[in-house]
Design a protein around this motif. Sequence first.
Motif, PDB file in Angstrom:
ATOM      1  N   ASN A   1       0.855  -1.325  -0.174  1.00  0.00           N
ATOM      2  CA  ASN A   1       0.156  -0.158   0.058  1.00  0.00           C
ATOM      3  C   ASN A   1       0.814   1.373   0.016  1.00  0.00           C
ATOM      4  N   GLY A   2       2.163   1.294  -0.135  1.00  0.00           N
ATOM      5  CA  GLY A   2       3.181   2.421  -0.282  1.00  0.00           C
ATOM      6  C   GLY A   2       3.488   2.686   1.326  1.00  0.00           C
ATOM      7  N   VAL A   3       2.879   2.379   2.101  1.00  0.00           N
ATOM      8  CA  VAL A   3       3.514   2.795   3.322  1.00  0.00           C
ATOM      9  C   VAL A   3       3.837   1.561   4.443  1.00  0.00           C
ATOM     10  N   ILE A   4       4.394   1.778   5.449  1.00  0.00           N
ATOM     11  CA  ILE A   4       4.827   0.884   6.486  1.00  0.00           C
ATOM     12  C   ILE A   4       3.806   0.667   7.524  1.00  0.00           C
ATOM     13  N   ASP A   5       2.714   0.044   7.693  1.00  0.00           N
ATOM     14  CA  ASP A   5       1.811   0.012   8.473  1.00  0.00           C
ATOM     15  C   ASP A   5       2.366  -0.439   9.973  1.00  0.00           C
ATOM     16  N   ALA A   6       1.459  -0.422  10.992  1.00  0.00           N
ATOM     17  CA  ALA A   6       2.017  -0.723  12.379  1.00  0.00           C
ATOM     18  C   ALA A   6       2.159  -2.090  12.558  1.00  0.00           C
ATOM     19  N   ASN A   7       1.398  -2.941  11.883  1.00  0.00           N
ATOM     20  CA  ASN A   7       1.439  -4.539  11.895  1.00  0.00           C
ATOM     21  C   ASN A   7       2.523  -5.129  11.060  1.00  0.00           C
ATOM     22  N   GLU A   8       3.241  -4.329  10.324  1.00  0.00           N
ATOM     23  CA  GLU A   8       4.354  -4.656   9.242  1.00  0.00           C
ATOM     24  C   GLU A   8       5.760  -4.410   9.924  1.00  0.00           C
ATOM     25  N   THR A   9       6.485  -5.496  10.281  1.00  0.00           N
ATOM     26  CA  THR A   9       7.728  -5.487  11.096  1.00  0.00           C
ATOM     27  C   THR A   9       8.781  -5.639  10.418  1.00  0.00           C
ATOM     28  N   GLY A  10       8.802  -5.833   9.034  1.00  0.00           N
ATOM     29  CA  GLY A  10       9.792  -5.928   8.131  1.00  0.00           C
ATOM     30  C   GLY A  10      10.558  -4.629   8.238  1.00  0.00           C
ATOM     31  N   LYS A  11      12.069  -4.572   7.866  1.00  0.00           N
ATOM     32  CA  LYS A  11      12.845  -3.596   7.858  1.00  0.00           C
ATOM     33  C   LYS A  11      13.090  -3.050   6.429  1.00  0.00           C
ATOM     34  N   ASN A  12      12.861  -1.521   6.307  1.00  0.00           N
ATOM     35  CA  ASN A  12      13.071  -0.813   5.147  1.00  0.00           C
ATOM     36  C   ASN A  12      14.602  -0.635   5.055  1.00  0.00           C
ATOM     37  N   TYR A  13      14.919  -1.419   3.778  1.00  0.00           N
ATOM     38  CA  TYR A  13      16.494  -1.265   3.532  1.00  0.00           C
ATOM     39  C   TYR A  13      16.938  -0.100   2.772  1.00  0.00           C
ATOM     40  N   ALA A  14      15.734   0.371   2.169  1.00  0.00           N
ATOM     41  CA  ALA A  14      16.271   1.699   1.204  1.00  0.00           C
ATOM     42  C   ALA A  14      15.076   2.705   1.332  1.00  0.00           C
ATOM     43  N   PRO A  15      14.904   3.169   2.557  1.00  0.00           N
ATOM     44  CA  PRO A  15      14.033   4.325   2.943  1.00  0.00           C
ATOM     45  C   PRO A  15      14.043   5.619   1.927  1.00  0.00           C
ATOM     46  N   ASP A  16      15.317   6.041   1.705  1.00  0.00           N
ATOM     47  CA  ASP A  16      15.461   6.901   0.634  1.00  0.00           C
ATOM     48  C   ASP A  16      15.235   6.850  -0.695  1.00  0.00           C
ATOM     49  N   PHE A  17      15.026   5.426  -1.147  1.00  0.00           N
ATOM     50  CA  PHE A  17      14.960   5.310  -2.522  1.00  0.00           C
ATOM     51  C   PHE A  17      13.469   4.960  -2.719  1.00  0.00           C
ATOM     52  N   PHE A  18      12.783   4.006  -2.090  1.00  0.00           N
ATOM     53  CA  PHE A  18      11.290   3.985  -2.130  1.00  0.00           C
ATOM     54  C   PHE A  18      10.345   5.009  -1.939  1.00  0.00           C
TER      55      PHE A  18
END
Length: 216
Positions: free
Chosen positions: A111-128
């Motif tokens: 959905n284009g955002v990291i929701d509270a229940n999503e625990t995975g790490k964002n390895y490219a926050p500046d890219f996506f």
Amino acid sequence: MRRPPHSAAFSLIEMIMVMAVIILLVGIVLLVYPTVQRNMAKAKASTDIRSLTGALEAYKTDNGGYPQDPTKTDSLDARDTAASQSTGVGSKYAISSLYLYECLSGDTNDNGVIDANETGKNYAPDFFKPARLFGPMVNGRLTSVQYIKDPFGNSYGYSTAGLLLEQEYQAQMATNSNAPRPVTNSKGTRGYNPTFDLWSTGGDTTGNSNRWVKNW
């Protein structure tokens, strides 16, 4: 003093010459611009691939391997240039690209955002950012990511065919040190790198891989 009659005629010729030069210059710019624009897009794609490669290496460090799926990434072969003629939604390219996005961003529901229940790490926050993602927009907000978009508007390709080939070869070597290296893996694909292949078709839709931007 009155100007000689021929002076007006001479000025008109000068104006015609100036207009001709301007038209010629405009024609040259219009001719060169698409090439310049394409080269700039390719340079941006190369930068994107380096950024995603860095994120993939960080992912590997944390998870012990690169993002890999038997259907989504092992089955896509960068050598299959025919597949490059379809890079839109639902294509092999888009499926592999979306899987890569999910793994590297932690956005598993796309959905284009990291929701509270999503625990995975964002390895490219500046890219996506939305500009690099393709999907429907509602009120200026991306609501459903469908693939990572290259500067040409197409999906990036991501394949682990070469990685699977290497894994299967190493498994054979564990029981038979003289086992020959197979040409393809069990999926019938082979790829280029023994890690992962990541590429943009560079706007080409004819399957000409010489025009691609790639990591091999």
